[in-house]
Structures are given as C-alpha cells and as structure tokens.
Design an enzyme around this catalytic site. Sequence first.
Site, short mmCIF file in Angstrom:
data_model
loop_
_atom_site.label_atom_id
_atom_site.label_comp_id
_atom_site.label_asym_id
_atom_site.label_seq_id
_atom_site.Cartn_x
_atom_site.Cartn_y
_atom_site.Cartn_z
N GLU A 262 0.79 -1.24 -0.16
CA GLU A 262 0.03 -0.18 -0.02
C GLU A 262 0.96 1.14 0.05
O GLU A 262 0.41 2.19 -0.56
CB GLU A 262 -1.03 0.04 1.20
CG GLU A 262 -1.91 -1.10 1.24
CD GLU A 262 -2.78 -1.32 -0.20
OE1 GLU A 262 -3.09 -0.45 -0.63
OE2 GLU A 262 -3.15 -2.52 -0.12
N GLU A 291 -0.42 -0.93 -9.98
CA GLU A 291 -0.12 -1.93 -9.27
C GLU A 291 1.38 -2.01 -9.45
O GLU A 291 2.21 -2.79 -8.81
CB GLU A 291 -0.76 -3.30 -9.98
CG GLU A 291 -1.00 -4.56 -9.05
CD GLU A 291 -1.64 -4.27 -7.75
OE1 GLU A 291 -2.32 -3.13 -7.29
OE2 GLU A 291 -1.39 -5.07 -6.92
ZN LIG Z 1 -2.39 -3.23 -5.06
#
Ligand SMILES: [Zn+2]
Length: 504
Positions: A262, A291
């Site tokens: 995160e 991502e």
């Molecule tokens: Zn992620």
Amino acid sequence: MSLKYEQFKNHLQKVGDLKYAANVLHWDQEVYMPKNGAGPRAQQLATLSGVIHELSTDKKLGDLLAELRTDSTLTFEQKRNVEDAFDKYTKNLRYDVSFVQEMSMAVSEAFQSWNKAKEASDFSMFAPHLEKLVKLKRQETEILGYTDHPYDALLDQFEPKAKTADITALFEDVKSVMVDFVKEIAACPQNDDAFMSAHYDKDDQWDFGIELLTQMGYDFDSGRQDVSSHPFTTNFSATDVRVTTRINENDLNEMIWSCIHEGGHALYEQGLPTEEYGLAGGEYLSLGVHESQSRLWENNVGRGKSYWKANYASLKAKFPEALGNVSFDQFYRGMNIVKPSLIRTNADELTYHFHIIIRFEIEKALIEGSVEVNDLPALWNAKYKEYLDIDVPSDAMGVLQDIHWAHGGFGYFPTYSIGSFYAAQFYATAKEEIPGLEAEIEAGNMKPLLAWLREKVHAHGRIYTADELCERITGSKLNFSHFMTYARAKYSELYAMAPVSQEA
Ligand SMILES: [Zn+2]
C-alpha cells in the site's frame, strides 16, 4: 491559458471535488463507521454518484470539449487532458439511467448472495445472480463498443487501451515458461518459514510498519495509516493519501507486505502533480501502472536481499523471541518461498500469476459466451489442477474466493499481473540508470529510487498511454522476459538450482 480551457479545468475540478468527497465517505465506511451508519451512508454515496454523473454528462462540458478539441493553441499536455475527458464524456453519455439502475441493483443483490454462498461454500446459491451480472456486462460491452473482442470494452475501464488479444498472448508466454519453472522449484529442497507464524506483538508490528513507510518516503503530513480488514489505499488529493494495514499477531506476513504494497500505491498518489487536480494529468494512469508501483516496492525491493540488509536488525530487535535464532539467510529464504496454493491473496510472487490467468481465461470465456455460469466450479477446479497441480476442496476456497465478480468487476484481474511485469521491467531500467541502487537500498536510503519513480512515472499522471510510458522509460513496450530474467536470477539462487541460460 485560453478562457475555454480554464472553464474546462474548473468543471473537471468540481467533478474531482465530488469524487474525492465520495472517497472520504468510502474510506470512513471501511475504517471507522459504526455498523448502524451503513444505510444512510449507502444513500449518501448513491446521491453523490448521481450528482457526479450529472456533472460529468453536462451539456456545457460537451460544448467546451467540442471547441477545445479543435483548438490548435493547446499544449501537448492540455490536448491529452481534453482527449481523456472527451473519451470519458462520450462513454458516460452512452449509459441510460435505467441500465445504470439495473446494474447497481444486480450488483448489490449479487454481492449479498456471494457473501451467503461463500459462507455456505455453495456456488449454486450465487450462480443465478452471477448469470444476471454476466448478461448485463455483455450488454455493457455493446453500450461501450469494441472493435475486436467484447472483453476489450471491460478491460479498457481498468487498463485503458489494453487489448484482450495482447493479454492472451502475454499469458501464453507466462504459461509456456512458468509452469515448468515452478515445477523445477518444487523439485528442489524446500525452505522453511515457520518462524513467520510465531507470536508478534501488535503494537510492535504497527511501529515497525510505520518505520518501513517512513523509510520508503511516505509523507505522513500528506497522509495517515489506519487499520482495516482489507488493506487499501485511497486518496482525496495528492496531499491527502490514506493507507490501511492489517495486523495478525500470529503471522508477520500480513502487516509487512500490506504496508510495503500500500505504501507503493500511496507514493504514486502523493507524487501526482497537484496543479493538475481533477484532470488526467493529475490522476493515475491505469490499474496496471498503479499496481506496478505497489509491486515494485513489495517484490523487487521489499522481497530483496538489500532491503532486509537495511531492515532485518531493526525487526529482530523488536521481536527477539520470535527471531532471535533466525539468521538473515533463513529469514530471506523464508519470505521468498514458492509454493502452489489455493488462495490468490496469499500466493507467492511467481504462482500468483496462475491465479490471475485462470480468472482471466474464465471471465473472457463468460463474456464471449463460450462457457456457462453453471460450469464454473468444474472449470475452475480443472484449471487449478492443470496449472498448479492442486485439488480445490470447496467452492469457498475455489471459485467463490474473490469479491471482484460479485462487484461486477470483470476485466480487473489482468491488471495485477500486468503490474508485476511492468514492475520488473521498470526496476531493470532503474538498476541501469541509478548508480549503486542496491547499495543505496542496503544503506536504507530509498531516496534515489523514489526520485527516479517520481520523475519517470508519478509526474506524468495519465498524460501518456501505458504503452507510451513504458516505451519512454524502458525503450520498449511491456515485455514479459524482464520478469523471467528477474525471477530466474533470484529463485535459482534461493533454491540452489543449476543456472539456466535460455530466457523467455
Ligand atoms: Zn495493489
């Protein structure tokens, strides 16, 4: 700046205000809201999303866009902001109110039935709702339009301009080398990570997580961390980016990997240009690129040797009972165990991609109509056997494990794997361009890496397409061979395998 462009910018900033206000409500719902707040909160969010839709399809915006699209005085960045907004505007206009309502009803019913079906581990309870959702999603592909494959239309919502055919080819590459590579690893003597499930005090874990975030360069004056049952990152602006983590006293993995992951997402959001708030230039590019940032930190950095040379002593000092007898080498090997498993979110960084490929193949087939919803459990289980050689004992641990389909999120899964592959490709370039990168990390200095990511990725928001960005950074489009080069070097050493010269 032209007057029209200024008006356009103001309009999109208002839409941004409402979107980010909705994010605050969502964040609060996941983190602090008492359970009796749920009903009114759902209503507040529905009202907000209605207002956002109205403002996003406002004729005034349409007129501004029509004029700006022919304005030759705009800069390259301004043109891209206008084109991005035009694309969204025309797509938003295609949805009629009755379809939006039918979809939102179907999603909330599917979500409730998925919860019950998962608890009972009985796919047949969810099947009729999923069937309805698939029907609506197929309708949505017609509403949005596509040229090659209906799944393109859904994929585009998460990974703009990505094509089903390219993802299919990419995943064929992955399968052609990774199935055997994972088998080779399985045939080697296995490492042990039992120490990860010793007792780790909650508060000490929290403190360690804060240390890691601080070291990465996460700015606590522009964000904060809280605890939630599913870790996530959300943003209200580039100067208020929230992360959450999850702490399990009997499994150190959960906190460490969620904090770093995160944290990687959050650094991206904190690095977006504040002056482009509400415009494409001030927002993330795609879920795949998002991502790429979380996984670059989590895997390429966080599961690397240099990173733990910087941090293992501090971790050990916090948990002398759990780690006192665990050497650096044992720790490094333990956190990088590759082992086929049932649950996607617990998978290692290699076998993870089979979980994604299986979901992609199934949802693509559902959208093109080549499989029926009722065939899903059998199909799911057969693919787990084929790619990972494991038996799925129940629907709950199989086809019902993820929330995505129950939320109507078809086209989302591939972005996870794309993100890992971008991460490997970006990191290979970072190593070439940043002098002594690994030594800096080993010294606990993440600044050169963060500065590089800020310049190469974060500063550009969504001005470029993912293909363009990847080419600007690395000189070529997304190419899976970078991931395999990384994986072979790392895991051949970890599992003491004979070196392999051939690359994918
Ligand atoms: Zn992620």
